[in-house]
Design a protein around this motif. Structure first.
Motif, PDB file in Angstrom:
ATOM      1  N   GLY A 426       0.828  -1.205   0.000  1.00 46.08           N
ATOM      2  CA  GLY A 426       0.000   0.000   0.000  1.00 46.08           C
ATOM      3  C   GLY A 426       0.857   1.247   0.000  1.00 46.08           C
ATOM      4  O   GLY A 426       1.853   1.323   0.729  1.00 46.08           O
ATOM      5  N   HIS A 427       0.488   2.236  -0.828  1.00 46.43           N
ATOM      6  CA  HIS A 427       1.274   3.465  -0.958  1.00 46.43           C
ATOM      7  C   HIS A 427       0.354   4.680  -0.941  1.00 46.43           C
ATOM      8  O   HIS A 427      -0.788   4.626  -1.424  1.00 46.43           O
ATOM      9  CB  HIS A 427       2.069   3.468  -2.268  1.00 46.43           C
ATOM     10  CG  HIS A 427       2.972   2.288  -2.429  1.00 46.43           C
ATOM     11  ND1 HIS A 427       4.247   2.245  -1.933  1.00 46.43           N
ATOM     12  CD2 HIS A 427       2.761   1.078  -3.038  1.00 46.43           C
ATOM     13  CE1 HIS A 427       4.811   1.089  -2.239  1.00 46.43           C
ATOM     14  NE2 HIS A 427       3.925   0.367  -2.905  1.00 46.43           N
ATOM     15  N   THR A 428       0.866   5.794  -0.423  1.00 42.09           N
ATOM     16  CA  THR A 428       0.180   7.079  -0.486  1.00 42.09           C
ATOM     17  C   THR A 428       1.127   8.089  -1.135  1.00 42.09           C
ATOM     18  O   THR A 428       2.273   7.764  -1.460  1.00 42.09           O
ATOM     19  CB  THR A 428      -0.193   7.585   0.925  1.00 42.09           C
ATOM     20  OG1 THR A 428       1.011   7.893   1.642  1.00 42.09           O
ATOM     21  CG2 THR A 428      -0.978   6.542   1.691  1.00 42.09           C
ATOM     22  N   ASP A 429       0.651   9.329  -1.330  1.00 42.92           N
ATOM     23  CA  ASP A 429       1.590  10.388  -1.703  1.00 42.92           C
ATOM     24  C   ASP A 429       2.254  10.905  -0.431  1.00 42.92           C
ATOM     25  O   ASP A 429       2.090  10.325   0.647  1.00 42.92           O
ATOM     26  CB  ASP A 429       0.889  11.506  -2.488  1.00 42.92           C
ATOM     27  CG  ASP A 429      -0.254  12.140  -1.709  1.00 42.92           C
ATOM     28  OD1 ASP A 429      -0.127  12.276  -0.472  1.00 42.92           O
ATOM     29  OD2 ASP A 429      -1.263  12.513  -2.320  1.00 42.92           O
ATOM     30  N   ASN A 430       3.017  11.984  -0.528  1.00 40.64           N
ATOM     31  CA  ASN A 430       3.781  12.446   0.637  1.00 40.64           C
ATOM     32  C   ASN A 430       3.120  13.604   1.372  1.00 40.64           C
ATOM     33  O   ASN A 430       3.750  14.249   2.203  1.00 40.64           O
ATOM     34  CB  ASN A 430       5.205  12.832   0.226  1.00 40.64           C
ATOM     35  CG  ASN A 430       5.241  14.088  -0.635  1.00 40.64           C
ATOM     36  OD1 ASN A 430       4.219  14.545  -1.150  1.00 40.64           O
ATOM     37  ND2 ASN A 430       6.428  14.639  -0.806  1.00 40.64           N
TER      38      ASN A 430
END
Length: 495
Positions: A426-430
């Motif tokens: 799982g990834h998000t932006d910063n």
């Protein structure tokens, strides 16, 4: 600094030798730049004027007119107001006459982005719609250019047959002055990533554009390619311009006038705002296209005149794959992965190939006549596959209705290949708190994992981890690229 020389030697039906030499370093055009950010620069081939979009500028008028002095010239320019009457974006396409500007709008209506084209007379203010048949853009941005002879329009948009996000397309002016439907320039130019701000040189064969594809210096880099023969789908492999232009920032909107010694472009690195206008001295030798256009000749090769053709290919190398097309009542097979669709009945069908993740597509009227590539991702060990249709409600781990379709395909591939084990990522932006981002990405991974396990898959075959914003695949400097970082994917760790 060494001069960069670009040379095309194309031995097809014609011989093309296009050369550009950069002289010195690029410098900002400071009188034009503001903290708001500049973008989508278009030069007027009729005189020294030009137009660009100034971002984050709400206004009740489409454009403002101004003047400045440069290179010993008194130059007029036009600023398009990006947030015109709360529209999503506005960008110039090109000057049809000295004072007639073709431009594009993208609006957000009823949960969808709607792209359109218009033409305005910069003297009288007369504004009218320009129709491109069957045009559709699903992205929040849209850009393009006119050819030097105003007979061709290159468009950047995300449409039904895009290979990635925004692709480059061509539309041709008809004898009555109207425009043809747009056609994809093909996989030699377009990638899984964004291709934006095209510029077609005066020879109608040399194409410059910006892309955030892997291997660049920064977020968006400027690339160039040469058209091979007379086909608009046949291009030389795109080459990236050197460090005279491209930096660790973002570059776009590269262009120059035929026969002149200056090129202009947009750069975000070390700018006062989101993007600034830069210029660089050049020596160019690209001969203008003086050929007489034969309107009876097609500018695009159709595979078929009245059918939709699905072509199943490997997502990496685009090689054809033997495949199955599974409908409600039948299963069709093809050794070369080509299926001709005779009727569009709004039915969901599954496209399947051994050792690849299947896809489900809908046979509806959005499928355009001609070839549509169906790119399947390999499940070989070490491959990482992004789940493009697995979506969550904002700031939660609650799956959006419809995400189950792609998750069911993962369940299917695990059932078909009992040795496969996967790691969900799982990834998000910063943006926001890093710890909260990691927690949210972990919760979303667990939601996906729980769904897969609920279908009977053994727990030892599915693991997961949330990375927050620590592993971006694109720049976080703009929303257009930041959204690419918000993703769920899985890596095949055993097969």
């Amino acid at each position: 600094m060494k001069n960069l020389i670009i040379t095309f030697n194309i031995l097809v039906s014609i011989s093309l030798n296009a050369q550009i030499i950069f002289k010195g370093e690029a410098v900002p055009v400071n009188p034009l730049n503001s903290p708001n950010g500049q973008n989508y620069l278009i030069l007027n081939s009729f005189d020294d004027s030009f137009v660009f979009t100034q971002e984050h500028t709400k206004a009740n008028v489409l454009y403002n007119r101004a003047n400045f002095e440069t290179e010993g010239k008194h130059i007029e320019y036009f600023i398009l107001n990006d947030d015109l009457l709360q529209k999503e974006m506005v960008s110039a396409i090109g000057f049809e006459t000295k004072t007639s500007l073709l431009y594009s709008l993208v609006e957000f209506e009823k949960g969808l982005y709607q792209g359109s084209f218009r033409k305005i007379n910069l003297v009288s203010g007369e504004d009218m719609r320009v129709d491109i048949p069957f045009f559709r853009n699903k992205a929040p941005i849209q850009s393009g250019c006119l050819s030097n002879n105003r007979q061709f329009m290159i468009i950047s948009a995300e449409s039904n047959d895009s290979y990635g996000v925004e692709d480059l397309y061509i539309s041709k002016r008809k004898p009555d002055g109207s425009w043809s439907s747009m056609k994809n320039l093909g996989t030699a130019i377009n990638s899984d990533y964004q291709e934006i701000t095209p510029f077609l040189a005066a020879d109608n064969r040399t194409l410059f554009f910006a892309s955030n594809r892997p291997g660049g210096f920064g977020s968006f880099d400027i690339y160039y390619s040469g058209r091979l023969g007379e086909s608009w789908r046949s291009w030389s492999a795109p080459q990236r311009l050197g460090s005279e232009i491209n930096t660790s920032g973002s570059e776009s909107s590269f262009s120059f006038r035929d026969g002149e010694d200056l090129a202009y472009f947009i750069r975000s690195k070390d700018s006062d705002g989101y993007g600034d206008i830069f210029k660089i001295k050049i020596q160019e030798d690209i001969n203008a296209d003086t050929a007489i256009i034969d309107w009876a000749e097609p500018i695009f090769e159709e595979i078929t005149k009245d059918k939709v053709v699905l072509k199943v290919v490997d997502a990496h190398d685009l090689k054809p794959l033997p495949a199955l097309l599974i409908t409600t009542n039948d299963t069709l097979s093809s050794t070369n992965g080509i299926f001709t669709i005779n009727s569009l009945n709004n039915e969901d069908v599954e496209i399947k190939s051994h050792q690849y993740l299947s896809k489900v597509i809908n046979l509806d009227s959005s499928l355009i006549v001609g070839e549509k590539l169906i790119k399947l991702a390999s499940i070989a060990k070490g491959e990482t596959i992004r789940l493009e249709s697995v979506l969550f409600h904002r700031a939660t781990a609650n799956l959006v209705s419809g995400s189950e379709k792609e998750l069911d395909l993962i369940v299917e591939v695990l059932n078909d290949n009992p040795k496969v084990r996967i790691l969900l990522k799982g990834h998000t932006d910063n943006t926001g708190d890093p710890e909260i981002n990691i927690k949210l990405s972990e919760e979303r991974v667990n939601a996906v994992k729980d769904y897969i396990l609920s279908k009977g898959i053994s727990t030892h075959r599915v693991s997961g981890r949330g990375y927050g914003g620590t592993q971006p695949i694109a720049s976080n400097k703009s929303e257009e690229t930041r959204k690419l970082n918000r993703r769920v994917e899985f890596e095949v760790i055993e097969n």
